[in-house]
Design a protein around this motif. Sequence first.
Motif, mmCIF file in Angstrom:
data_model
loop_
_atom_site.group_PDB
_atom_site.id
_atom_site.type_symbol
_atom_site.label_atom_id
_atom_site.label_comp_id
_atom_site.label_asym_id
_atom_site.label_seq_id
_atom_site.Cartn_x
_atom_site.Cartn_y
_atom_site.Cartn_z
ATOM 1 N N ALA A 1 21.613 -32.473 -3.850
ATOM 2 C CA ALA A 1 22.901 -32.816 -4.750
ATOM 3 C C ALA A 1 23.944 -32.535 -3.651
ATOM 4 O O ALA A 1 24.896 -33.538 -3.987
ATOM 5 N N LEU A 2 24.315 -31.421 -3.012
ATOM 6 C CA LEU A 2 25.454 -31.265 -2.341
ATOM 7 C C LEU A 2 25.704 -32.249 -1.275
ATOM 8 O O LEU A 2 26.993 -32.602 -0.913
ATOM 9 N N GLN A 3 24.464 -32.588 -0.600
ATOM 10 C CA GLN A 3 24.375 -33.659 0.547
ATOM 11 C C GLN A 3 25.140 -34.994 -0.062
ATOM 12 O O GLN A 3 25.831 -35.433 0.533
ATOM 13 N N LEU A 4 24.523 -35.244 -1.443
ATOM 14 C CA LEU A 4 24.865 -36.512 -1.908
ATOM 15 C C LEU A 4 26.343 -36.275 -2.238
ATOM 16 O O LEU A 4 27.245 -37.371 -2.024
ATOM 17 N N PHE A 5 26.813 -35.131 -2.742
ATOM 18 C CA PHE A 5 28.352 -35.176 -3.027
ATOM 19 C C PHE A 5 29.127 -35.365 -1.593
ATOM 20 O O PHE A 5 30.049 -35.872 -1.822
ATOM 21 N N ASP A 6 28.719 -34.749 -0.734
ATOM 22 C CA ASP A 6 29.382 -34.889 0.812
ATOM 23 C C ASP A 6 29.453 -36.372 0.825
ATOM 24 O O ASP A 6 30.556 -36.715 1.230
ATOM 25 N N GLU A 7 28.289 -37.047 0.789
ATOM 26 C CA GLU A 7 28.442 -38.348 1.184
ATOM 27 C C GLU A 7 29.288 -39.382 0.252
ATOM 28 O O GLU A 7 30.181 -40.025 0.735
ATOM 29 N N LEU B 1 32.452 -27.692 -7.309
ATOM 30 C CA LEU B 1 32.286 -29.146 -6.838
ATOM 31 C C LEU B 1 33.393 -29.792 -7.525
ATOM 32 O O LEU B 1 34.040 -30.779 -7.134
ATOM 33 N N PHE B 2 33.641 -29.282 -9.006
ATOM 34 C CA PHE B 2 34.653 -30.192 -9.853
ATOM 35 C C PHE B 2 35.948 -29.690 -9.084
ATOM 36 O O PHE B 2 36.901 -30.774 -9.126
ATOM 37 N N LYS B 3 36.307 -28.692 -8.804
ATOM 38 C CA LYS B 3 37.194 -28.068 -8.103
ATOM 39 C C LYS B 3 37.774 -28.909 -6.878
ATOM 40 O O LYS B 3 38.927 -29.401 -6.686
ATOM 41 N N GLN B 4 36.672 -29.218 -6.142
ATOM 42 C CA GLN B 4 36.772 -30.021 -4.872
ATOM 43 C C GLN B 4 37.093 -31.634 -5.286
ATOM 44 O O GLN B 4 37.971 -32.078 -4.690
ATOM 45 N N MET B 5 36.641 -31.891 -6.427
ATOM 46 C CA MET B 5 36.820 -33.477 -6.576
ATOM 47 C C MET B 5 38.493 -33.519 -7.180
ATOM 48 O O MET B 5 38.929 -34.501 -6.765
#
Length: 663
Positions: free
Chosen positions: A61-67, A99-103
């Motif tokens: 999931a994190l990988q995908l998020f990064d992509e 992740l939300f914060k990063q978004m």
Amino acid sequence: MKIMKVVSSSLTIPFRGTLKNPFLLSQKSASGILLASFHSDSASNHGHLSVFHKITKLDDALQLFDEMTQTQPMPSVVKFTQLLQAVTKMKHYSCSIHLFKQMLAIGAPVNLYTFNIVIKCCCQMSCTRDGFAVVAYGFRRGVVHNVYTFSTLLNGLILEDRILEAERLFKKLIKQKLCEPNVVMYTTMIKGLCKVGINDTAIALLRLMNKRGCKPNVMTYNTIIDSLCKDEMVDDALKLFNEMIFHKGIVPDVVTYSSLIRGLCYLSRWDDAVKMLREMEDEGISPNVITYNILVDSLCKEGMAEDAQTVLSIMVERGKVPDLVTYNSLIDGYCLRGEMEKAKEIFDLIRMRGLVPNLVSYNSLLNGYCKKLQIDEALHLFHEITENGMNHNVVTYNTLLQGLFRVGRCKDARELFNEIRAHNQISPDAVTYAIVLEGLCYNHRVDEALSLFRMIGENKLNSDIVLYNILVNGASKCGKLDTAKALFNELSIKGLNPNVWTYNVMIGCFGREGLMREAQRLFLQMEGRGCPPNRVTYNVLLQGLLKNKHFDTIEMLLQKMDEQSFSVDASTFSMLIDHISSGSLDDSLLKLIGKLVPKEGKEAAFLPSRYVKGMLLVKQSGSIFENYRNCIRNQFLVHIAKLRYDRQGVPNRRDPPFVKHAK
DNA sequence: CTAGGGTTAG
């Protein structure tokens, strides 16, 4: 820190992008294929299952998020939301929030759905405060929250036992028309009411929602039915069960049946439990792993671990895979019987089945060793927990603490107690104090217990009736009648109400001292003080009377017990028989006594092993025990086993004899 | 793409 552990799973396929995500420690990913399919998926979005449903590892999931954050243009808000949801479904709530914060930081798209997921994460982490803060933030950004948002917050408050605030929010939402409550919101509120034990109000809300035109569904009924079962009001639960089927036309599901089966098992109503099981199968609903776990656990708690294992093999036969909960129940079941070799066997079986023992597994086994006074084994296991990378929790400490007191190692116990107090993540709870006070009293250190109790100070614990009961009991058993009486009198000064336990302890206390007039006086005031005598009260009083040779009221008391279907416990039984054989009691009482001996249920199951006093009793209860076990075997196991073969010949019907048809 | 129900340890 939590995330670090999770991220370190094995990875094989080389990663192509640059690392941006701080959670991402690894350079490789098993999700290469996943990532590839993500790209094709985003091109044609017709598939009914998105790639996000295939994500099972946090890493992926994190990988995908990064992509995704590196894709130009950035994927749609729906993609991000799906990803966030996938992480949330894996229960990595703090990660989702991060992740939300990063978004937000990189300007990825967010909407109401994103917010609702994040709010849920806050609530699930018992930080409903933060949930409200996120709501406020969303509001400032122009997000209009909906009934999903408020249901989530309501649920959060309930999770934190903040029922009054939950109620206030619920009323406010309706009054100010912030949203129209739907069945989910009503059900959530009902769950909150059930959680604090006000089933009546929960049922009243069920009626009210109906009146307001919101139809309850199976989950609404399940919530209340389960709560009633947990409060031992199975018959009321069965009434609702009937109502939902015959009045509302709502079809019960596996959860409904599981709750009812648990409730019936808990009351040792095995016959009815089997009928329920049969009925559910007749209705085409198969028991699932949780249902079987309930059966396994109930049998274990009844002291019938090998019968539980039979159920386990049946469940395997039917293609259900036992999980940690199943094995943990079995460990506990064998520990209860003191069969530590078997308990350890099950414990080892967990790994052989490809599972990993958790704290519950360890704590159960630890408790087993402690109860058997095998303190070295216990200490060894205690250390093994940390060696295996787990942390002790308050249950672990409490268990060991109790074990140390039992073997008289007060010094070690107090040291351990201090260790808990010094711990920066764990603090002693009410159970800890109960164990320490009881342990000290058990070791005749009543004064030490008292001074510790005074040291706790004027906080909640000091007004805990349970702790008072322990101290009164301890003082009394150490022959300190004055201390016991003083503590008992302290209750009214503090405005604390004695409960049944308190009375039982005091009656026992007076009995030991030969003060039967005092004991009788307390006994007589119980009813009027709102705590009617229970089975224990009668037994304690009877024992006092017998011990002090006050035979005149015995028959009357036994009569009263019979009226209320209370049973005599093993020690009372033993004393009665002794007095009959010595001639001080008339043997015409035997018939009445016979009616008061439990024929089945938990009491009977434990009669021989736990409460054996005299030889006579061993013989007597031995036969009861055997009968009881045979009874269960016939009713339960044979019945379950039979279901496998009889099924074809049985027409689909609803015929539970204990359910009154409302037709 | 978002909310609610049943199982294990002191």
